[in-house]
Scaffold this active site. Structure first.
Site, PDB file in Angstrom:
ATOM      1  N   ASP A   1      -6.061   9.406   2.610  1.00 20.13           N
ATOM      2  CA  ASP A   1      -5.228  10.426   1.957  1.00 20.13           C
ATOM      3  C   ASP A   1      -5.959  11.165   0.839  1.00 20.13           C
ATOM      4  O   ASP A   1      -5.451  11.295  -0.283  1.00 20.13           O
ATOM      5  CB  ASP A   1      -3.939   9.784   1.414  1.00 20.13           C
ATOM      6  CG  ASP A   1      -3.129   9.120   2.513  1.00 20.13           C
ATOM      7  OD1 ASP A   1      -3.386   9.401   3.692  1.00 20.13           O
ATOM      8  OD2 ASP A   1      -2.235   8.320   2.192  1.00 20.13           O
TER       9      ASP A   1
ATOM     10  N   TYR B   1      -8.181   7.650   9.645  1.00 19.85           N
ATOM     11  CA  TYR B   1      -7.759   6.273   9.891  1.00 19.85           C
ATOM     12  C   TYR B   1      -6.787   6.125  11.055  1.00 19.85           C
ATOM     13  O   TYR B   1      -6.189   5.070  11.243  1.00 19.85           O
ATOM     14  CB  TYR B   1      -7.161   5.649   8.626  1.00 19.85           C
ATOM     15  CG  TYR B   1      -6.008   6.415   8.008  1.00 19.85           C
ATOM     16  CD1 TYR B   1      -4.721   6.332   8.519  1.00 19.85           C
ATOM     17  CD2 TYR B   1      -6.205   7.198   6.863  1.00 19.85           C
ATOM     18  CE1 TYR B   1      -3.663   7.003   7.937  1.00 19.85           C
ATOM     19  CE2 TYR B   1      -5.158   7.884   6.268  1.00 19.85           C
ATOM     20  CZ  TYR B   1      -3.882   7.782   6.812  1.00 19.85           C
ATOM     21  OH  TYR B   1      -2.840   8.458   6.232  1.00 19.85           O
TER      22      TYR B   1
ATOM     23  N   GLY C   1       0.787  -1.221   0.000  1.00 22.52           N
ATOM     24  CA  GLY C   1       0.000   0.000   0.000  1.00 22.52           C
ATOM     25  C   GLY C   1       0.817   1.268   0.000  1.00 22.52           C
ATOM     26  O   GLY C   1       0.315   2.336   0.341  1.00 22.52           O
TER      27      GLY C   1
ATOM     28  N   ASN D   1       2.375  -2.704   6.112  1.00 22.40           N
ATOM     29  CA  ASN D   1       2.672  -1.965   4.878  1.00 22.40           C
ATOM     30  C   ASN D   1       4.148  -1.582   4.962  1.00 22.40           C
ATOM     31  O   ASN D   1       4.491  -0.566   5.552  1.00 22.40           O
ATOM     32  CB  ASN D   1       1.784  -0.719   4.799  1.00 22.40           C
ATOM     33  CG  ASN D   1       2.070   0.116   3.564  1.00 22.40           C
ATOM     34  OD1 ASN D   1       2.277  -0.418   2.480  1.00 22.40           O
ATOM     35  ND2 ASN D   1       2.085   1.434   3.730  1.00 22.40           N
TER      36      ASN D   1
END
Length: 682
Positions: free
Chosen positions: A122, A166, A14, A260
């Site tokens: 984002d 998040y 990611g 990630n």
């Protein structure tokens, strides 16, 4: 009786940057199967059909690649989750947009994919005019499209949703009071799991308490999208330390964990290997690793032990000559000779000639050193910390060499030890450069070359301080060559900013200004009053000083109330007192003086008051952070379980400071609208 869903564990691709290749992903699936990780989330930010051109269907060639990748994942018992990020430009209220999203996911479903994810991270939080008319909030818009897609796909067993807020840091005003998260938790269908990064985007630590808090709001256990090893935000950093600062007590509280990691594929061996070790403590993760515990103790996850186990396995990959990117074994039967004179014997140097170069094999110590030098976002490894501390000491005590004092012998001994540590880095670089597996080396090369150069400069500087040789041109020249310093436009910008260096991981970096933190004494009262007046005048806002609402702490700062014993500190610089930190163990008396409700339940959790101010010319936040740390320790030692402070909304500087030292907004009765109460538990 329904079967409990398995704990999601694995990798999310990611990051921003060049996506991994199909061959690397295949290698990843093999490793995941071997180590017991069961999930892969396909979400490379710069795969343009995942994010920027999410409406575009895959071509026949692209479809063939994805079909093959999904099939390979299934062959290795890895759940392939396809993620799509439409949030950059989707119009939530337009049915054609929703249809385009469903059409794209239907195509991927036809490839054999059965698990999906919608990501809204984002992105801008301002809705377009059409969406504002159709939805009462951004959360409602995201939930509506996610629920619709989830139902359209037949409510797959695994379906992940990434919210725009998040992590704790993105929630306004807090996780428990976030209207966005409450809407998501209440209205998102229960079969949809939610991704969460923890307290921050890159979280230092993730506590059980923080996960319990967000789980209550979301009405489900989150899946952690963990960025602890991500490096896409800084091209000079790589993270080779173990998975840590996430207690295994978290596992029953979570739906799963996906790491990630670094953009570079091959250096992620440690990140993924140690996560796999951590995940073995999942309730359905199989047997715990008996090697992790000492004899006679219950097995428990220990990061350094997990790191060692990972490095032992990684060393075998470095030495492999048949893995991806490895140098081929020399096979004389298949080799085509380049020279015509095949009968010529191998070159043997004469007795006075240079000996042939012989590459030394890479060792486990080399990999431990490599991990120490490129450890984790919030800390260096032990060797790196030692080298920084020794260089700092040698620099600050170099006068002992010229003065020929009793400390001279100690200085020279420590300089020799520092030189030996530098030499170990150089030898590690040499052995890595000769490793058989070139793919790993090429992913590491820019980083190890950079650290070797930096260590070389420090090494030369220490030798100069010790009088061994002339000052290095690289160190002393006003116009060094480009290879002699670390620069670039980004570095130039940072050096021009007042707080450059405050986020260095070296705990006590040398500073241009010397600060002293000492106990408050009665003679400091006038100086504290002066600082209070100056900071109130410079705090911003248009309200005249006399008309500003009183704070509980005003009487403490003004000297009308004495601070509790051993709970008062001042900061001094070369000019004089430049800051203070004061506390009252029991704040009810001070609250009553300005007619605040002392029966407020807030005082049960946060009985103590702290106040702090630092003059604006002190741009280095380090002394202020150390001072508040000492003060909170004293308050805790006096039996308090929590502290609060009050800050005027116009004083953005102190609001930012308290936020950075883990204070969070709290509710307080009778608080003027111009004032914010913040608290932290001890």
């Amino acid at each position: 009786m329904s079967t409990p869903r398995r704990f999601i564990s694995g990798v999310v691709e990611g990051f921003y940057g060049r996506p991994w290749t199909m061959e690397q992903r295949t290698e990843l699936f093999k490793r995941q199967q071997k180590w017991g990780l069961n999930t892969y989330l396909y979400a490379p930010k710069d795969d343009y059909k995942h994010r920027m051109y999410w409406r575009d269907l895959y071509t026949a060639v692209e479809a063939e690649q994805l079909i093959a990748l999904i099939s390979v994942a299934q062959q290795h018992d890895v759940e392939f989750i396809y993620a799509i990020s439409p949030g950059l430009d989707v119009t939530f209220s337009n049915p054609r947009e929703v249809t385009a999203l469903k059409r794209k996911l239907d195509q991927v479903k036809s490839f054999g994919c059965r698990s999906f994810s919608l990501l809204f991270d984002d992105i801008e939080t301002e809705m377009c005019p059409a969406d504002k008319q159709a939805f009462s909030s951004f959360a409602h818009a995201q939930v509506a499209i996610t629920n619709s897609v989830y139902q359209h796909l037949g409510e797959p067993e695994t379906f992940l949703f990434c919210p725009t807020d998040y992590c704790d840091a993105f929630c306004t005003p807090s996780v428990s009071q976030s209207s966005y998260l409450h809407i998501v938790g209440e209205e998102l269908l229960p079969g949809i799991d939610i991704l969460w990064t923890g307290p921050k985007v890159v979280s230092h630590k993730i506590s059980v308490e923080s996960i319990e808090e967000v789980s209550t709001v979301l009405k489900r256990a989150p899946v952690i999208w963990d960025n602890i090893h991500a490096n896409d935000y800084d091209p000079q950093r790589l993270f080779l330390g173990p998975y840590k600062d996430r207690p295994t007590e978290l596992i029953p509280k979570l739906r799963g964990v996906l790491t990630n990691p670094n953009c570079e594929f091959y250096p992620n061996f440690v990140a993924i290997h140690t996560l796999a070790t951590w995940c073995k403590y999942s309730p359905d993760g199989g047997q715990t690793d008996a090697e992790m515990g000492d004899e006679g103790q219950d097995p428990c996850y220990r990061p350094q032990k997990a790191l060692t186990l990972a490095l032992i396995d990684w060393l075998q990959e470095f030495q492999s000559t048949d893995g991806p990117g490895a140098r081929l074994k020399k096979d004389s039967s298949d080799e085509e000779p380049m020279q015509t004179d095949v009968g010529e014997s191998a070159y043997v140097p004469g007795p006075e000639e240079n000996p042939l170069y012989t590459a030394e094999p890479l060792t486990l110590y080399d990999l431990k050193l490599l991990s120490d030098l490129f450890y984790l976002p919030y800390e260096h490894g032990l060797t790196a910390r030692t080298m920084l501390q020794e260089l700092d000491w040698l620099k600050n005590h170099s006068s002992a060499v010229a003065a020929n004092t009793d400390q001279t012998a100690e200085w020279r001994s420590r300089a020799q030890q520092f030189d030996e540590m530098c030499e170990a880095v150089v030898q590690m670089f040499n052995r890595l450069s000769n490793a058989s597996n070139r793919s790993i080396l090429y992913d590491l090369y820019n980083y190890i070359c950079d650290i070797k150069s930096g260590v070389g400069l420090a090494r030369a500087y220490v030798k100069t301080l010790g009088g061994h040789g002339q000052p290095s041109a690289q160190l002393m020249n006003d116009e060094p060559e480009p290879w002699g310093f670390r620069g670039g436009l980004s570095g130039e910008f940072q050096r021009m900013l007042p707080c450059h260096g405050n986020r260095d991981l070296f705990r006590h970096p040398p500073m241009t200004q010397v600060y002293c933190i000492r106990p408050y004494c009665p003679e400091d009262k006038v100086q504290v009053q002066r600082i209070l007046k100056e900071t109130r005048c410079s705090g911003g806002g248009s309200t005249p000083l006399m008309m500003q609402p009183p704070l509980i702490c005003d009487g403490l700062s003004a000297g009308e109330l004495p601070p509790s014993p051993h709970c008062a500190l001042v900061i001094e610089d070369g000019v004089g007192v430049c800051g203070y930190a004061l506390a009252l163990i029991d704040a009810k008396q001070a609250a009553a003086k300005i007619q605040r409700a002392v029966s407020d339940p807030m005082f049960e959790d946060f009985p103590s008051l702290v106040t702090m101010q630092v003059l604006p010319h002190v741009t280095d936040s380090s002394p202020a952070k150390r001072t508040i740390g000492h003060l909170l320790s004293s308050v805790r030692n006096n039996g308090s379980k929590g502290v609060f402070c009050e800050v005027r909304r116009s004083d953005q500087r102190m609001l930012n400071f308290y936020t950075n030292v883990s204070f969070k907004p709290i509710k307080m009765a009778g608080l003027p609208p111009e004032v914010i109460a913040m608290g932290t538990r001890l």
